[in-house]
Design a protein around this motif. Structure first.
Motif, PDB file in Angstrom:
ATOM      1  N   TYR A 162      22.294   7.742 -22.052  1.00  0.00           N
ATOM      2  CA  TYR A 162      20.968   8.335 -21.867  1.00  0.00           C
ATOM      3  C   TYR A 162      20.510   8.184 -20.422  1.00  0.00           C
ATOM      4  N   ILE A 180      24.892   4.096 -26.219  1.00  0.00           N
ATOM      5  CA  ILE A 180      24.073   5.304 -26.198  1.00  0.00           C
ATOM      6  C   ILE A 180      22.959   5.173 -25.170  1.00  0.00           C
ATOM      7  N   GLN A 181      22.540   3.935 -24.896  1.00  0.00           N
ATOM      8  CA  GLN A 181      21.514   3.734 -23.876  1.00  0.00           C
ATOM      9  C   GLN A 181      22.040   4.059 -22.482  1.00  0.00           C
ATOM     10  N   THR A 234      26.969   8.216 -34.118  1.00  0.00           N
ATOM     11  CA  THR A 234      26.874   9.323 -33.166  1.00  0.00           C
ATOM     12  C   THR A 234      27.910  10.374 -33.521  1.00  0.00           C
ATOM     13  N   SER A 259      14.979   2.779 -28.495  1.00  0.00           N
ATOM     14  CA  SER A 259      15.374   1.995 -27.336  1.00  0.00           C
ATOM     15  C   SER A 259      14.173   1.885 -26.400  1.00  0.00           C
ATOM     16  N   LEU A 270      16.889   6.957 -30.330  1.00  0.00           N
ATOM     17  CA  LEU A 270      18.280   7.367 -30.092  1.00  0.00           C
ATOM     18  C   LEU A 270      19.132   7.029 -31.310  1.00  0.00           C
ATOM     19  N   GLU A 311      22.330  10.554 -18.107  1.00  0.00           N
ATOM     20  CA  GLU A 311      21.876  11.934 -18.255  1.00  0.00           C
ATOM     21  C   GLU A 311      20.464  12.144 -17.729  1.00  0.00           C
ATOM     22  N   SER A 312      19.709  11.049 -17.585  1.00  0.00           N
ATOM     23  CA  SER A 312      18.314  11.157 -17.144  1.00  0.00           C
ATOM     24  C   SER A 312      18.182  11.432 -15.663  1.00  0.00           C
ATOM     25  N   SER A 344      21.985  -0.957 -17.930  1.00  0.00           N
ATOM     26  CA  SER A 344      22.213  -0.836 -19.368  1.00  0.00           C
ATOM     27  C   SER A 344      23.613  -1.355 -19.672  1.00  0.00           C
ATOM     28  N   VAL A 361      12.078   5.241 -26.848  1.00  0.00           N
ATOM     29  CA  VAL A 361      12.920   6.441 -26.862  1.00  0.00           C
ATOM     30  C   VAL A 361      13.837   6.379 -28.087  1.00  0.00           C
TER      31      VAL A 361
END
Length: 239
Positions: A137, A133-134, A92, A111, A192, A140-141, A128, A190
């Motif tokens: 995500y 990173i999951q 990342t 993912s 990532l 942020e969703s 999670s 998804v």
């Protein structure tokens, strides 16, 4: 393909690994099958153990394995507790500001969400793993994020009703879905991250170069793809 969010990065090492008389310590989590896990003999096992041993042999390095909890795995690399991270770690931009990466030894992977029914809510309460990173995500969703230290705790939260769904790496969730009739895929994959690679201190350019060359050799001769297929199945994405 995990990701760690660091709030501070004040530790800097002034010297790298001295290869002539130093054992390279391979840091992993030991709790993320099939990437890495602790077997019945109490030893690090899995895809990354087999890969790491092969890379050390190809690079003519003496290596030993060290385990560390996921949420402190980058700080303990930077502080010198081991010399590499080989632990299902996704590339990342954020992490790349703190450490260096070798080239990827696993291509970017999707993912997935799972639930107890195909219409499980992926916009409600979603579990999670902490500092991945999951989890970033999910946060942020707009869903309500529940973070847990291990993958096993995610499944427990789903079954107990604490979480409506789970969002995590597809290769970790796949055997769980296959082996448990009450757990199903929800929604679409998804993509990532930028693939999985070894993390190396920024001061250890020579060590990074040695592992880069070894990874490239395994890609060229097909042995890396063979290992990926062995541990993740014949349908796994390869190079």
């Amino acid at each position: 393909m995990k990701s760690i969010i660091l709030s501070t990065t004040a530790l800097v090492l002034s010297a790298g690994v001295a290869f002539a008389d130093t054992t390279v310590r391979m840091g992993t989590e030991g709790a993320y099958a099939p990437y890495n896990f602790i077997n019945d003999d109490g030893e690090v096992d899995g895809f990354e153990r087999e890969l790491g041993d092969a890379l050390c042999e190809a690079a003519e390095l003496k290596c030993e394995w060290v385990t560390n909890e996921w949420d402190s795995i980058i700080p303990n690399l930077v502080s010198g507790n081991y010399d590499t991270i080989i632990a299902g770690m996704s590339i990342t931009d954020e992490r790349d500001e703190v450490i260096d990466f070798t080239q990827a030894y696993i291509p970017p992977e999707a993912s997935r969400y799972i639930g107890l029914s195909e219409d499980a809510d992926i916009d409600g309460v979603v579990a999670s793993q902490t500092s991945t990173i999951q989890s970033a995500y999910v946060a942020e969703s707009g869903a309500t994020l529940l973070e847990y230290a291990t993958g096993d705790e995610l499944i427990a939260a789903l079954r107990s009703g604490e979480a409506d769904s789970v969002f995590f790496q597809g290769s970790f969730l796949e055997p769980i879905v296959e082996e448990n009739a009450d757990i199903v895929w929800v929604g679409e994959p998804v993509p990532l991250g930028g693939g999985v690679a070894m993390g190396i201190r920024e001061s250890d350019a020579e060590l990074k170069a040695k592992f880069d060359a070894a990874i490239e050799t395994m890609k060229a001769d097909g042995s890396l793809n063979t290992l990926i297929s062995k541990w993740f199945g014949e349908g796994a994405q390869t190079f």
